[in-house]
Design an enzyme around this catalytic site. Structure first.
Site, short mmCIF file in Angstrom:
data_model
loop_
_atom_site.label_atom_id
_atom_site.label_comp_id
_atom_site.label_asym_id
_atom_site.label_seq_id
_atom_site.Cartn_x
_atom_site.Cartn_y
_atom_site.Cartn_z
N ASP A 301 0.79 -1.28 -0.09
CA ASP A 301 0.03 0.19 0.17
C ASP A 301 0.85 1.24 -0.04
OD1 ASP A 301 -2.36 1.60 0.07
OD2 ASP A 301 -3.08 0.34 1.70
N TRP A 302 0.14 2.47 -0.22
CA TRP A 302 0.97 3.63 -0.50
C TRP A 302 1.57 4.24 0.66
CZ3 TRP A 302 0.02 1.17 -4.49
CH2 TRP A 302 0.07 1.78 -5.79
#
Length: 581
Positions: A301-302
């Site tokens: 995820d970012w």
């Protein structure tokens, strides 16, 4: 011509030839899947103030060797196609000419959250994933995903940062609108249809790769807080339902999903290491790779490695459980865990440093780059699929039949909770709030006050608590109950005139008083005013059933176990409730 440029050669041979020609710096660039924005006219961004993106497009492609990007923002179809071609041309002129893989968060519904999804804009508008779950029709989900595939392909998107198949088990959690609700079996059926719609029976040149998220299942967040933020990092399983949350992911893997995104959450009180899932070897390698047999790309995820500026505000890296580690140490731990790519990051020099210091072997980097390059070849990005036709994009995105299908799905997804006078007849005098008066005028005579009306139509949204910073304000968290003075105002209207109330359920609203006093109560998950009024007046059939229960009180929510589906005491409406009218 080099072998990797020869479309007649086997993909495996092309991958190995290209890999052998890459410098360490070029390999490192492949391990990052970062963000880009574009100018409204379809030109790449060549200047940045740093408030959202620290580097310009040329700096990332030409200077840092990145070739995987997700597009932020909403734009016209032709402009997106022109921009896509411009950045592909930029990439074609680098030393090896590795094409760009362009991805996007969902773009086919109503939610607009720069950290999760974008409103439909030029694309066909469908209900949120919760609305598709309310219909519970795998064939419809296949047609939806196939439509997404066609519209995405036309503008150059080749990876969907979706579907999101977390289970909606914590009523307060902000990300539920993107899920298929609380039912693991249904979610498994729908994700298989979704993956087939995006990818086809196998990944190929007409596919959009599905990045399924968030492994091993977000949702059981402590107090329902979101792990984008430090106060939401803990993921807990007091009901012992950890395995239950894995069921949809097993279905996605069986359907052949190409990519998987581990969640931010830090598991607490389990036999897993208490570090975020993107750093968690027992979860990524032990569970996902070895036990479940997933062989595709794992993209974190970012924002796991570095602090970032979002809207000019500083947000710390989501390095939950490893906050004490340096950026390089975090990257090494994630690679050791089995991740292939870092979402939302752009620091390939860190990978170079790790290899040159001996902390990570170049062979380990090669293993991930091999997976990433293979997908580019399989999708045809090195060959005829590198560029798109802007005219075709303008014709395809928002095409009439796609738009009509989305509008029909909006109507089907509406969920009638209490029916009272429905379906309505004639042309009543209508008082409306949060409904376009011009739309309402098609169905009745719009009046200025409740006292003049035969009937009122009121649209509401699930309540939430305001949060102090701009980015977190997009993630609607906290109380689900209507607060004062809003609740008193709503109830006063219901006491003045018979009122059809429609509540947008991005989360499960607490609304016992409204349910008791509304003439009729309808739930929506993203639907136009026309869709609502068509159902209310019997011009369309609502088929929706609640994809989660609606709790009776916040006390019941707080007492429920966040990993257990539909666990609140005496809900106002149970999971699966919905009336036919």
């Amino acid at each position: 011509m080099h072998p990797y440029q020869d479309a007649s050669q086997p993909v495996a041979d092309r991958v190995e030839d290209l890999l052998s020609r890459m410098t360490l710096e070029e390999k490192a660039g492949q391990l990052f899947h970062s963000m880009l924005m574009m100018n409204a006219d379809g030109t790449p961004v060549t200047e940045t103030d740093g408030s959202m993106l620290p580097f310009t497009t040329p700096e990332l492609i030409e200077g840092r060797h990145l070739t995987h990007f997700n597009l932020l923002g909403t734009y016209g179809a032709r402009e997106m196609a022109l921009w896509h071609n411009a950045i592909q041309e930029m990439a074609a002129h680098t030393r090896l000419g590795i094409p760009v893989s362009l991805s996007t968060d969902p773009r086919h519904a109503f939610t607009d959250n720069i950290g999760a999804s974008f409103n439909a804009g030029a694309f066909s508008a469908w209900p949120e994933a919760l609305g598709l779950a309310a219909i519970a029709d795998p064939e419809l989900v296949f047609r939806f995903a196939d439509t997404v595939r066609r519209e995405y392909l036309s503008v150059g998107f080749r990876t969907a940062l979706h579907p999101q198949i977390d289970l909606a088990t914590e009523p307060r959690w902000a990300r539920q609108s993107g899920t298929f609700g609380s039912d693991a079996k249904l979610t498994g059926e729908l994700v298989q249809a979704y993956v087939r719609g995006l990818q086809g029976e196998e990944l190929g040149r007409d596919s959009v790769a599905a990045m399924v998220k968030h492994f091993p299942g977000g949702g059981p967040q402590k107090d329902g807080e979101d792990p984008h933020f430090p106060h939401g990092k803990e993921q807990i399983y007091p009901g012992g339902m950890r395995e239950h949350h894995l069921e949809p992911f097993k279905a996605a893997i069986a359907a052949g999903c190409s990519q998987m995104m581990p969640y931010y959450g830090q598991p607490i009180g389990t036999d897993w290491e208490e570090v975020g899932f993107g750093f968690n070897k027992g979860v990524v390698t032990g569970l996902l790779r070895e036990e479940l047999g997933f062989t595709g790309i794992v993209c974190t995820d970012w924002g796991l490695l570095t602090d970032a500026s979002i809207f000019g505000e500083t947000h710390v890296a989501r390095a939950w459980g490893v906050e004490h580690l340096s950026v390089a140490e975090r990257a090494a731990k994630s690679l050791d865990a089995g991740s292939d790519q870092f979402g939302g990051e752009q620091c390939p020099e860190v990978i170079v440093e790790l290899v040159e210091s001996g902390r990570i072997s170049e062979a380990r980097v090669d293993a991930s780059v091999r997976r990433l390059l293979r997908e580019k070849f399989v999708l045809g990005l090195f060959d005829e699929r590198r560029y798109v036709d802007p005219d075709e994009a303008a014709e395809t995105v928002g095409r009439a039949d796609f738009t009509a299908a989305g509008a029909a799905a909006q109507r089907r997804s509406l969920t009638v909770l209490t029916d009272g006078p429905l379906p309505l007849t004639g042309r009543p005098k209508l008082y409306v709030e949060n409904v376009d008066p011009a739309v309402a005028a098609v169905y009745g005579d719009v009046v200025a006050t409740p006292a003049e009306a035969d009937l009122a139509v009121l649209r509401l949204r699930t309540p939430y608590e305001e949060r102090p910073n701009r980015f977190e304000s997009f993630f609607h968290s906290g109380s689900l109950a209507f607060a004062e003075p809003e609740l008193t105002g709503i109830l006063a209207l219901l006491a003045t005139v018979p009122t059809v109330v429609c509540v947008n359920l991005e989360r499960p609203a607490v609304l016992p008083e409204i349910a008791e006093r509304a003439a009729a109560l309808i739930a929506d998950y993203g639907a136009s005013d026309e869709a609502l009024l068509d159902v209310a007046f019997g011009r369309a059939k609502a088929e929706g059933r609640l994809p989660f229960e609606l709790p009776r009180s916040m006390a019941a929510v707080e007492a429920a176990r966040p990993d257990v589906p539909n666990d609140t005491k005496d809900p106002v409406f149970p999971h699966g409730h919905g009336l036919a009218i």
